[in-house]
Scaffold this motif. Structure first.
Motif, mmCIF file in Angstrom:
data_model
loop_
_atom_site.group_PDB
_atom_site.id
_atom_site.type_symbol
_atom_site.label_atom_id
_atom_site.label_comp_id
_atom_site.label_asym_id
_atom_site.label_seq_id
_atom_site.Cartn_x
_atom_site.Cartn_y
_atom_site.Cartn_z
ATOM 1 N N GLN B 26 -26.600 62.798 20.174
ATOM 2 C CA GLN B 26 -27.704 61.954 20.637
ATOM 3 C C GLN B 26 -27.526 61.557 22.099
ATOM 4 O O GLN B 26 -28.499 61.506 22.856
ATOM 5 N N ALA B 27 -26.282 61.290 22.465
ATOM 6 C CA ALA B 27 -26.030 60.921 23.854
ATOM 7 C C ALA B 27 -26.424 62.055 24.789
ATOM 8 O O ALA B 27 -26.965 61.835 25.878
ATOM 9 N N MET B 29 -28.693 64.404 24.128
ATOM 10 C CA MET B 29 -30.155 64.531 24.104
ATOM 11 C C MET B 29 -30.816 63.449 24.966
ATOM 12 O O MET B 29 -31.909 63.650 25.498
ATOM 13 N N ALA B 30 -30.117 62.311 25.085
ATOM 14 C CA ALA B 30 -30.687 61.194 25.841
ATOM 15 C C ALA B 30 -30.443 61.314 27.342
ATOM 16 O O ALA B 30 -30.884 60.465 28.126
ATOM 17 N N LEU B 31 -29.742 62.345 27.730
ATOM 18 C CA LEU B 31 -29.417 62.554 29.146
ATOM 19 C C LEU B 31 -30.696 62.593 29.980
ATOM 20 O O LEU B 31 -31.630 63.323 29.651
ATOM 21 N N PRO B 32 -30.752 61.799 31.050
ATOM 22 C CA PRO B 32 -31.946 61.857 31.892
ATOM 23 C C PRO B 32 -31.945 63.160 32.671
ATOM 24 O O PRO B 32 -30.937 63.511 33.278
ATOM 25 N N CYS B 33 -33.023 63.884 32.601
ATOM 26 C CA CYS B 33 -33.047 65.101 33.409
ATOM 27 C C CYS B 33 -34.440 65.415 33.895
ATOM 28 O O CYS B 33 -35.428 65.168 33.223
ATOM 29 N N SER B 34 -34.495 65.918 35.106
ATOM 30 C CA SER B 34 -35.786 66.291 35.673
ATOM 31 C C SER B 34 -35.881 67.806 35.640
ATOM 32 O O SER B 34 -35.032 68.517 36.173
ATOM 33 N N VAL B 35 -36.919 68.266 34.999
ATOM 34 C CA VAL B 35 -37.096 69.700 34.798
ATOM 35 C C VAL B 35 -38.012 70.242 35.878
ATOM 36 O O VAL B 35 -38.964 69.578 36.272
ATOM 37 N N ARG B 36 -37.679 71.428 36.371
ATOM 38 C CA ARG B 36 -38.619 72.063 37.297
ATOM 39 C C ARG B 36 -38.555 73.584 37.215
ATOM 40 O O ARG B 36 -37.548 74.176 36.820
ATOM 41 N N GLU B 37 -39.665 74.182 37.583
ATOM 42 C CA GLU B 37 -39.769 75.635 37.623
ATOM 43 C C GLU B 37 -39.228 76.118 38.955
ATOM 44 O O GLU B 37 -39.408 75.435 39.974
ATOM 45 N N VAL B 38 -38.610 77.248 38.975
ATOM 46 C CA VAL B 38 -38.155 77.813 40.241
ATOM 47 C C VAL B 38 -38.577 79.273 40.319
ATOM 48 O O VAL B 38 -38.619 79.975 39.315
ATOM 49 N N ALA B 113 -24.221 60.651 38.083
ATOM 50 C CA ALA B 113 -23.752 59.435 37.412
ATOM 51 C C ALA B 113 -23.924 59.543 35.907
ATOM 52 O O ALA B 113 -23.078 59.071 35.136
ATOM 53 N N ALA B 114 -25.011 60.185 35.484
ATOM 54 C CA ALA B 114 -25.267 60.319 34.051
ATOM 55 C C ALA B 114 -24.178 61.148 33.376
ATOM 56 O O ALA B 114 -23.715 60.833 32.278
ATOM 57 N N ILE B 115 -23.760 62.214 34.061
ATOM 58 C CA ILE B 115 -22.697 63.068 33.503
ATOM 59 C C ILE B 115 -21.381 62.293 33.451
ATOM 60 O O ILE B 115 -20.643 62.327 32.458
ATOM 61 N N ARG B 116 -21.113 61.555 34.517
ATOM 62 C CA ARG B 116 -19.872 60.785 34.547
ATOM 63 C C ARG B 116 -19.831 59.741 33.435
ATOM 64 O O ARG B 116 -18.832 59.596 32.732
ATOM 65 N N VAL B 125 -17.454 65.052 24.097
ATOM 66 C CA VAL B 125 -18.364 65.739 25.011
ATOM 67 C C VAL B 125 -17.607 66.165 26.270
ATOM 68 O O VAL B 125 -17.763 67.276 26.762
ATOM 69 N N ALA B 126 -16.770 65.248 26.749
ATOM 70 C CA ALA B 126 -15.983 65.573 27.938
ATOM 71 C C ALA B 126 -15.124 66.802 27.694
ATOM 72 O O ALA B 126 -15.068 67.722 28.520
ATOM 73 N N ARG B 127 -14.479 66.831 26.530
ATOM 74 C CA ARG B 127 -13.609 67.959 26.234
ATOM 75 C C ARG B 127 -14.401 69.260 26.160
ATOM 76 O O ARG B 127 -13.966 70.299 26.670
#
Lengths: 249, 249
Positions: B26-27, B29-38, B113-116, B125-127
Motif C-alpha cells: 500500500q505504501a 501504491m500511495a507513492l506520489p508520482c507525476s505521469v507523463r508521455e515522452v 523525498a518520497a523514495i527516501r 521495500v528498501a531491501r
DNA sequence: CGATCCTTTGATATGTTTCAAGCTTAGTGG
DNA sequence: CCACTAAGCTTGAAACATATCAAAGGATCG
C-alpha cells in the motif's frame, strides 16, 4: 587492534553519504566479523558459489573479474583498503563474478544475516550502504564507457587518474604519485587490451611527459595533461563533500 | 488506469526479491508520482543536472548513455517497461549519465523525498529496491566484459540474448522473437562498435542461421546457437525464482 | 642465487574503422 | 494517396589501431 582502526575508516566512508548517529555507529562496530589474512592472488569470492557473507577490505588491494568462455579475463573493478568489496552478497545469492586479492592483505567477513539485520533496524546505515553500492555501479558505468569508446592511450590514462583520485581521497597516495599494485597484464585485463600494448602505451605516456615510472611506482608529472589525455572527469566517483577534497584537479 | 497496472508490474518485480506485506504494497501504491508521455529521443535525465526524482518506466523503452570528450557515445544500459530507470537519483546528487527515451513511452516521476521516506519506514521495500540496484550493477559488470573482451560477433549475439531473456521474463517477447527497438547505430553504441560493422555482423549472424531479421524484428532461429556464439549465461541477470522462469535455455 | 614471473622490443597479422556512395524504409505534407 | 525528405541500412575499398607471435632482458622472492 588494527581491525578497529580499519572499521573506523569504513564508518567514516559511510558517514560521508548519510548522517549516522551514535547508535548507528555502535551497531556497525558491534558487527560480528571474522578477520583473516590473505596472500596475493587468493580468491575471496568465486563465480557460481554462494558466499557466506560480505567482505570488508581492511588492508591491501583486491579486484573483481570475470572470465569469458574463450578464456579471456576482464577486470571489472579494483578495490582499495577501507572499501566494502561485496555488499551485494548480502542480497544476491550466487556470485556472478570472482574477487581476488591483488596484493597481500587483510579482510573481514561479515555474515549475510548480520548485514540484513543491521540494515533492517538502522535505516541510516542502510541508506549509507546502499549509496556505496550505487557509487560502485556508477564506476562500472564509467568502465563500460572507458573500455567501449576510448583509445588505448586514453583508457590507461583514465585508469591512472581514477586510482590517483580515489587513493588521494582516502589519504593513501602521496601527492601526485602512488605505487600501482597491478602488473601490466592486469592493467590490460582492466582496459580490454593486451599486455604488450599496455607496455607500449605506458612508454608513450612517459614520452608525452604526463607520467614517470620507476618499476611499479607511478608518478604523475602533469596532472592536467594526464586528465586531458584520459578524458577524466571525477564526477562519476561521487566523492563526498564532507570529506577532505582531493588536492587534485 | 494504466498507471495502476504498471505500478503493479513494478511491485511484482520488487516482490520477487524481498517479501512484501500488505502495508508495504500500500505504501508503494500511495507513492506520489507525476505521469507523463515522452516522445522517442526525449531526454529523461541529463548528465550534470540534479534530477528532481526517480523515474519508473511504465511504457516504452529507454537507455542510459555517456558521451566522451571526443564525442563518442557509449550506451550503458537499455531499460524495458516496468523497470525503475533511476533509483540512484534518490541518493546520489548530480546525474553522472544521460537517460533518453528509445521509443515513445510513458514515465512516472517520484520525488526524491518520497523514495527516501518510503525506504526509511519500510525496510522490506528498501531491501527490494536495493536489490534491484544491485542487479543493475551486475548487468553493468557483464557489459564491461562484453565490450572489453568479446569479439564483435559475440558482443552482438550476447546483447540479443540479454534482451530476449529479459523481455521473456517480463512476458514481453513472444517465443524466440521480438521487435528490437534499436537502430544499428544504437546497437553499435551499446557494443562499442561502428554502425557499419554492426550491419555486417547482423548479416553474419543471419548467415550462421542463429537469427532471422525482417526490418527491426528479430527472430531467434537457433537459441542454443546464439547463446553459444554470444557466450551468454543468464546468471548475471539474477532472475528471481518465484516468478515464471523464462522458457529459454 | 636460482627460478619464476614480469617487462620490453621487433616483425607481422588481422579485426575493425573510416570514408564514400547508393539504396531502402518510414514519416510528412500537399 | 502520392511525392518528397530525412533517417536508417547496405556495400565496397582502403587505412589503421591493436593483436599475435616470438624471444631476450629484468626484477622479485623464496
Amino acid at each position: 587492534l588494527p581491525v578497529t582502526r580499519s572499521l573506523q575508516r569504513v564508518i567514516a566512508r559511510l558517514e560521508a553519504f548519510a548522517p549516522l548517529d551514535e547508535t548507528d555507529r555502535q551497531a556497525i562496530m558491534a558487527l560480528p566479523c571474522s578477520v583473516r589474512e590473505v596472500g596475493a592472488g587468493a580468491y575471496l569470492v568465486r563465480e557460481g558459489e554462494t558466499p557466506p557473507g560480505c567482505l570488508m577490505l581492511l588492508e591491501g588491494f583486491a579486484y573483481r573479474h570475470k572470465v569469458t568462455g574463450e578464456g579471456a579475463r576482464q577486470i571489472i573493478a579494483v578495490h582499495i583498503p577501507g572499501e566494502f568489496v561485496d555488499l551485494q552478497n548480502a542480497f544476491l545469492g550466487v556470485a556472478d563474478h570472482n574477487v581476488q586479492a591483488l596484493s597481500r592483505g587483510t579482510v573481514a567477513q561479515v555474515p549475510r544475516a548480520a548485514i540484513r539485520d543491521l540494515t533492517d533496524k538502522y535505516p541510516n546505515v542502510a541508506r549509507a550502504m546502499w549509496t556505496l553500492t550505487l557509487i560502485d555501479a556508477s564506476v562500472f558505468r564509467e568502465w563500460v564507457v572507458n573500455v567501449g569508446r576510448r583509445s588505448s592511450v586514453a583508457r590507461i590514462a583514465h585508469l591512472l587518474c581514477e586510482f590517483a583520485t580515489r587513493l588521494e581521497a582516502e589519504g593513501l597516495a602521496s601527492e601526485y604519485g602512488y605505487d600501482l599494485p597491478m602488473t601490466q597484464e592486469q592493467i590490460a585485463d582492466a582496459t580490454g587490451l593486451t599486455p604488450v600494448h599496455v607496455n607500449r602505451v605506458l612508454k608513450e605516456l612517459g614520452r608525452m611527459g604526463v607520467i614517470a615510472r620507476d618499476k611499479r611506482a607511478i608518478t604523475i608529472s602533469d596532472w592536467d595533461g594526464l586528465r586531458d589525455v584520459g578524458d577524466f572527469n571525477p564526477r562519476y566517483l561521487h566523492l563526498a563533500r564532507n570529506r577532505a577534497a582531493p588536492a587534485l584537479s
